[in-house]
Design an enzyme around this catalytic site. Structure first.
Site, short mmCIF file in Angstrom:
data_model
loop_
_atom_site.label_atom_id
_atom_site.label_comp_id
_atom_site.label_asym_id
_atom_site.label_seq_id
_atom_site.Cartn_x
_atom_site.Cartn_y
_atom_site.Cartn_z
N ARG A 28 -26.67 -26.28 39.41
CA ARG A 28 -25.91 -26.59 38.19
C ARG A 28 -26.03 -25.47 37.16
O ARG A 28 -25.04 -25.15 36.48
CB ARG A 28 -26.39 -27.92 37.61
CG ARG A 28 -25.70 -28.35 36.31
CD ARG A 28 -24.20 -28.15 36.29
NE ARG A 28 -23.52 -28.68 37.46
CZ ARG A 28 -22.29 -28.34 37.82
NH1 ARG A 28 -21.63 -27.43 37.13
NH2 ARG A 28 -21.74 -28.87 38.88
N LYS B 6 -15.09 -15.47 18.19
CA LYS B 6 -15.16 -16.92 18.37
C LYS B 6 -15.69 -17.25 19.76
O LYS B 6 -15.03 -17.86 20.60
CB LYS B 6 -13.78 -17.54 18.14
CG LYS B 6 -13.28 -17.34 16.71
CD LYS B 6 -11.85 -17.82 16.54
CE LYS B 6 -11.36 -17.53 15.12
NZ LYS B 6 -9.94 -17.91 14.94
N LYS C 255 -11.40 -8.97 4.88
CA LYS C 255 -10.58 -10.18 4.85
C LYS C 255 -10.34 -10.61 3.41
O LYS C 255 -10.80 -9.98 2.46
CB LYS C 255 -11.24 -11.29 5.66
CG LYS C 255 -11.38 -10.94 7.14
CD LYS C 255 -11.73 -12.16 7.95
CE LYS C 255 -11.69 -11.85 9.45
NZ LYS C 255 -11.87 -13.05 10.27
N GLU D 101 -7.16 -7.28 6.83
CA GLU D 101 -6.33 -8.45 7.12
C GLU D 101 -5.26 -8.59 6.04
O GLU D 101 -5.56 -8.53 4.85
CB GLU D 101 -7.22 -9.70 7.13
CG GLU D 101 -6.49 -11.01 7.36
CD GLU D 101 -7.42 -12.18 7.22
OE1 GLU D 101 -8.04 -12.58 8.22
OE2 GLU D 101 -7.54 -12.72 6.10
N ASP E 8 -1.85 -11.40 9.83
CA ASP E 8 -2.48 -12.70 10.04
C ASP E 8 -1.53 -13.85 9.77
O ASP E 8 -1.00 -14.00 8.67
CB ASP E 8 -3.72 -12.83 9.15
CG ASP E 8 -4.51 -14.09 9.46
OD1 ASP E 8 -4.77 -14.34 10.64
OD2 ASP E 8 -4.86 -14.81 8.51
#
Length: 281
Positions: free
Chosen positions: A101, A136, A168, A198, A219
């Site tokens: 597993r 992310k 940003k 951004e 963006d």
């Protein structure tokens, strides 16, 4: 060839996986399987996809039995279909069952990322654009997740907050303007470090252009506004499209003329590739 940093990262994660899954021992396997039994197992794909993480799976099994004989049939980056044998290995039966597993959790996740990255690459065929990942990633899995992205044919964006400037909206608010933010950063960092800004509208795009940044991020813009931004920039900076980049949308975005499309879903919404382990003798 898998990077040493990736395997070291995987070993740290393995220690956590071992502690949470095994604890004081595999009470089922250890009480049913004789300690000196040897078996041969295979890893088999159960759906179409791209493989990533076999060296990590090998590492996991060899933590339980260093003498395992490991043979890869379809290496990382290979496309597979249902029924394809990915790897064959022989070793202590307890090791094969107890390690199963943990090994599959790594292999299925990384192969899922590679598979989705490959799907994205197919969508933008014919366009001169790169698919990028983002930060992310699953915490602790940064090196592994980004490795899997590469195995799927896509590319890596910055690895962390340390290797590239990304200005940003919150940074701009603190500095006062894009120009002030870029000027402040530029005076404090080596010239070799790229600066990306951004933007969310054409006025900001123009301001970023005036600041002579390396990359301008568009963006959450519409495709129409992206085309206008590309016309405005005219090759004076690299252009990254970001925000809500789905598999369905990216071909249209690629056609706007941007250089990069960053897709958080490559790593934050991965669907594990279905892979199974079978004992064959």
């Amino acid at each position: 060839m898998i990077d040493e940093k990736i395997l070291k990262s995987a070993e740290v994660l393995f220690d956590l996986a071992y502690a949470e899954d095994i604890g004081d021992g595999d009470i089922t396997t250890n009480n049913l399987v004789p300690p000196d039994t040897s078996k041969t197992a295979i890893l088999v794909a159960k759906e179409d996809g791209v493989i990533a993480g076999l060296p990590v799976a090998e590492m996991v099994f060899k933590k339980f039995d260093p003498q395992i004989e490991w043979k890869v049939m379809l290496p990382d980056g290979s496309k597979v279909k249902p029924g394809d044998v990915i790897a064959e290995f022989k070793g202590n039966y307890r090791a094969l069952l107890t390690g199963e597993r943990k090994a599959l959790n790594f292999l299925q996740r990384l192969s899922g990322i590679a598979t989705y990255a490959n799907k994205c690459m197919k969508e933008i065929e014919g366009h001169n654009v790169e698919i990028l990942d983002t930060r992310k990633t699953l915490p602790g899995y940064r090196y592994l997740d980004k490795y899997a992205v590469r195995m799927g044919g896509a590319s890596n964006h910055r690895f962390g907050l340390y290797d590239m400037v990304m200005i940003k909206d919150n940074h701009i608010q603190v500095a006062g303007s894009i120009k002030q933010a870029v000027d402040a950063i530029r005076s404090k960092i080596p010239k070799s470090i790229k600066i990306e800004v951004e933007t969310s509208n054409l006025n900001q795009v123009q301001e970023a252009l005036n600041a002579d940044v390396d990359i301008i991020m568009l963006d959450n813009m519409s495709s129409k506004m992206m085309r206008e931004a590309v016309d405005l920039i005219k090759g004076r900076a690299k252009i990254e499209a970001s925000g809500n980049m789905t598999l369905k949308r990216i071909r249209k975005v690629a056609a706007t003329g941007v250089n990069y499309i960053s897709i958080g879903a490559l790593t934050h919404s991965v669907k594990a590739l279905d892979i199974t382990q079978r004992i064959i003798d």
